[in-house]
Design an enzyme around this catalytic site. Structure first.
Site, PDB file in Angstrom:
ATOM      1  N   TYR A 140     -25.586   8.354  27.568  1.00  0.00           N
ATOM      2  CA  TYR A 140     -26.129   7.399  27.616  1.00  0.00           C
ATOM      3  C   TYR A 140     -27.783   7.050  29.273  1.00  0.00           C
ATOM      4  CZ  TYR A 140     -22.701   4.817  26.427  1.00  0.00           C
ATOM      5  OH  TYR A 140     -21.364   4.524  25.274  1.00  0.00           O
ATOM      6  N   LYS A 185     -16.631  18.524  22.918  1.00  0.00           N
ATOM      7  CA  LYS A 185     -16.916  19.446  21.757  1.00  0.00           C
ATOM      8  C   LYS A 185     -17.668  20.540  22.418  1.00  0.00           C
ATOM      9  CE  LYS A 185     -17.918  19.005  17.546  1.00  0.00           C
ATOM     10  NZ  LYS A 185     -16.370  18.624  15.894  1.00  0.00           N
ATOM     11  N   ASP A 217     -13.477  15.305  17.857  1.00  0.00           N
ATOM     12  CA  ASP A 217     -12.740  15.426  16.401  1.00  0.00           C
ATOM     13  C   ASP A 217     -11.447  15.036  16.160  1.00  0.00           C
ATOM     14  OD1 ASP A 217     -13.363  17.798  16.694  1.00  0.00           O
ATOM     15  OD2 ASP A 217     -13.873  18.138  15.173  1.00  0.00           O
ATOM     16  N   ASP A 241     -16.337   6.571  25.534  1.00  0.00           N
ATOM     17  CA  ASP A 241     -16.484   4.819  24.924  1.00  0.00           C
ATOM     18  C   ASP A 241     -15.699   5.185  24.085  1.00  0.00           C
ATOM     19  OD1 ASP A 241     -17.937   2.793  24.432  1.00  0.00           O
ATOM     20  OD2 ASP A 241     -19.403   3.416  23.638  1.00  0.00           O
ATOM     21  N   ASP A 245     -12.027   3.214  22.956  1.00  0.00           N
ATOM     22  CA  ASP A 245     -11.806   1.623  22.087  1.00  0.00           C
ATOM     23  C   ASP A 245     -10.859   2.033  21.046  1.00  0.00           C
ATOM     24  OD1 ASP A 245     -13.949  -0.415  22.481  1.00  0.00           O
ATOM     25  OD2 ASP A 245     -14.789  -0.394  20.840  1.00  0.00           O
TER      26      ASP A 245
HETATM   27  C1  IPM Z   1     -17.834  -0.514  27.194  1.00  0.00           C
HETATM   28  C2  IPM Z   1     -18.958  -0.748  26.321  1.00  0.00           C
HETATM   29  C3  IPM Z   1     -20.258  -0.605  26.939  1.00  0.00           C
HETATM   30  C4  IPM Z   1     -20.978   1.125  27.245  1.00  0.00           C
HETATM   31  C5  IPM Z   1     -21.807  -1.593  25.995  1.00  0.00           C
HETATM   32  C6  IPM Z   1     -21.431  -3.030  26.500  1.00  0.00           C
HETATM   33  C7  IPM Z   1     -22.887  -0.501  26.931  1.00  0.00           C
HETATM   34  O1  IPM Z   1     -18.910  -0.121  24.820  1.00  0.00           O
HETATM   35  O2  IPM Z   1     -17.866  -0.058  28.182  1.00  0.00           O
HETATM   36  O3  IPM Z   1     -17.100   0.580  26.534  1.00  0.00           O
HETATM   37  O4  IPM Z   1     -20.585   1.532  25.677  1.00  0.00           O
HETATM   38  O5  IPM Z   1     -20.514   1.518  27.394  1.00  0.00           O
HETATM   39 MG    MG Z   2     -17.280   0.865  24.462  1.00  0.00          MG
END
Ligand code: IPM
Ligand code: MG
Length: 362
Positions: A140, A185, A217, A241, A245
């Site tokens: 990032y 990884k 993975d 990240d 999710d």
């Molecule tokens: C998160 C989001 C952010 C990230 C984006 C919006 C930059 O996906 O907070 O997980 O990738 O960190």
């Molecule tokens: Mg995210």
């Protein structure tokens, strides 16, 4: 009486709707618990680009720096896909400038929502883990290059960066069920080999905490196969990240998941895990619970107001137990109505406590 300054950054998409509800929840709690909060609203993301040309205006950054805690709705949307600056830069800049190296994403499942999970009951019942994602290093924030026919993103980690997030994760595990799963990884990446070495070294200081390593993975598969096996999941920025999710859907809806981003000394940033959801923005149908639970984290970890945080979390729990549902959970309630229902629960639950104080004084 101490005054706590809270900065609100509504941002884009559904961000303003959930921020409004989070504000109302915080104002209610302040009132009931006799706390003084001041709120200041500032621009970030696409909204800030539209108004000032910058995703993170100086005034916003300054307000955050001098605050006790920051609440953020969401940033981004297709509207800014071709813009010179991206809304996400606002959020990334804020994380970097405030030194928010630890992103904490708790995931648990309310018993009444087990049927809403995409997984069968026997897999998700009693799931309760927390992701510790390193937030200011790795891909990032590495150097980027772009030529006409090539592009590169550098991934750099220092042992110091790995060590501080690892220590936060081990300390958390110690207060929970005593297990850290470190995800990397290391069979391919040099940064991951450093990561594994440092985490193993840190683990020696926490002999009461069990450490296991997992490759990312395989971890993405195990998270679905055996989500109950996890307590604290520790990982670097990009893997965190993606995994967070993935994790967020286990609870029944990404709309429920809160997050806290913390550093040392300065204010923390609290935001729901769901993004700006432009497809449902402005319709009052998004789920405010992720935002409300982020407000609870703001109270607990941002302001150290534990009773106030408990009150919010308990109210969300009761509200869900009594069957209130937004659209993402198969219900009818809008964002504002769901927020209002939770606020009513907060007020109800506070009544007996205040009564007891009066009895005592009487
Ligand atoms: C998160 C989001 C952010 C990230 C984006 C919006 C930059 O996906 O907070 O997980 O990738 O960190
Ligand atoms: Mg995210």
């Amino acid at each position: 009486m101490k005054t706590y300054k809270i900065v609100l950054l509504p941002g884009d998409g559904v961000g303003p709707e959930v921020t409004q509800v989070a504000h109302d929840v915080l104002a209610t709690v302040a009132d009931l618990h006799h706390r003084r909060f001041t709120f200041e609203t500032h621009l970030i993301g696409g909204a800030a680009i539209d108004a000032t040309g910058e995703p993170l205006p100086e005034a916003t950054l300054e307000a955050c720096r001098t605050s006790d805690a920051v609440f953020l709705g969401a940033v981004g949307g297709p509207k800014w896909d071709k813009a010179a600056k991206r809304p996400e830069q606002g959020l990334l800049g804020l994380r970097k400038e405030l030194g928010l190296f630890a992103n904490i994403r708790p995931l648990f499942i309310y018993p009444e929502l087990v049927e809403r999970s995409p997984l069968k009951r026997e897999y998700v019942e009693n799931v309760d883990f927390v992701v510790f994602r390193e937030l200011t290093g790795g891909l990032y924030f590495g150097e980027r290059e772009r030529g006409p026919t090539f592009a590169s993103d550098q991934c750099v980690y220092t042992s110091g960066e790995v060590e501080r997030i690892a220590r936060s994760a081990f300390a958390a595990a110690r207060a929970r069920r005593g297990k850290v799963t470190s995800v990397d990884k290391a069979n391919v990446l040099e940064t991951s080999r450093l990561w594994r070495e440092v985490v193993t070294r840190v683990a020696a200081d926490y002999p009461d905490v069990e450490l296991e390593h997992a490759l990312v993975d395989s971890m993405s598969m195990q998270l679905i196969r055996q989500p109950r096996a996890y307590d604290v999941i520790l990982t670097e920025n990009m893997f965190g990240d993606i995994l967070s999710d993935e994790a967020s859907v286990l609870g029944g809806s990404i709309g429920l998941a809160p997050s806290a981003s913390l550093g040392v000394g300065g204010p923390g940033l609290f935001e729901p895990v769901h993004g700006s959801a432009p497809d449902i923005a402005g319709q009052d149908i998004c789920n405010p619970v992720g935002g409300i639970l982020s407000a609870a984290l703001l109270l607990r970890y941002g302001l150290r107001l534990n009773d106030e945080a408990d009150a919010v979390e308990a109210a969300v729990e009761t509200t869900i137990a009594r069957g209130a549902r937004t659209k993402d959970l198969g219900g009818q309630l809008g964002c504002r109505a769901m927020g209002q229902t939770i606020i009513e629960r907060i007020k109800d639950a506070s009544a007996p406590a205040r009564h007891q104080v009066q009895m005592h004084w009487g």
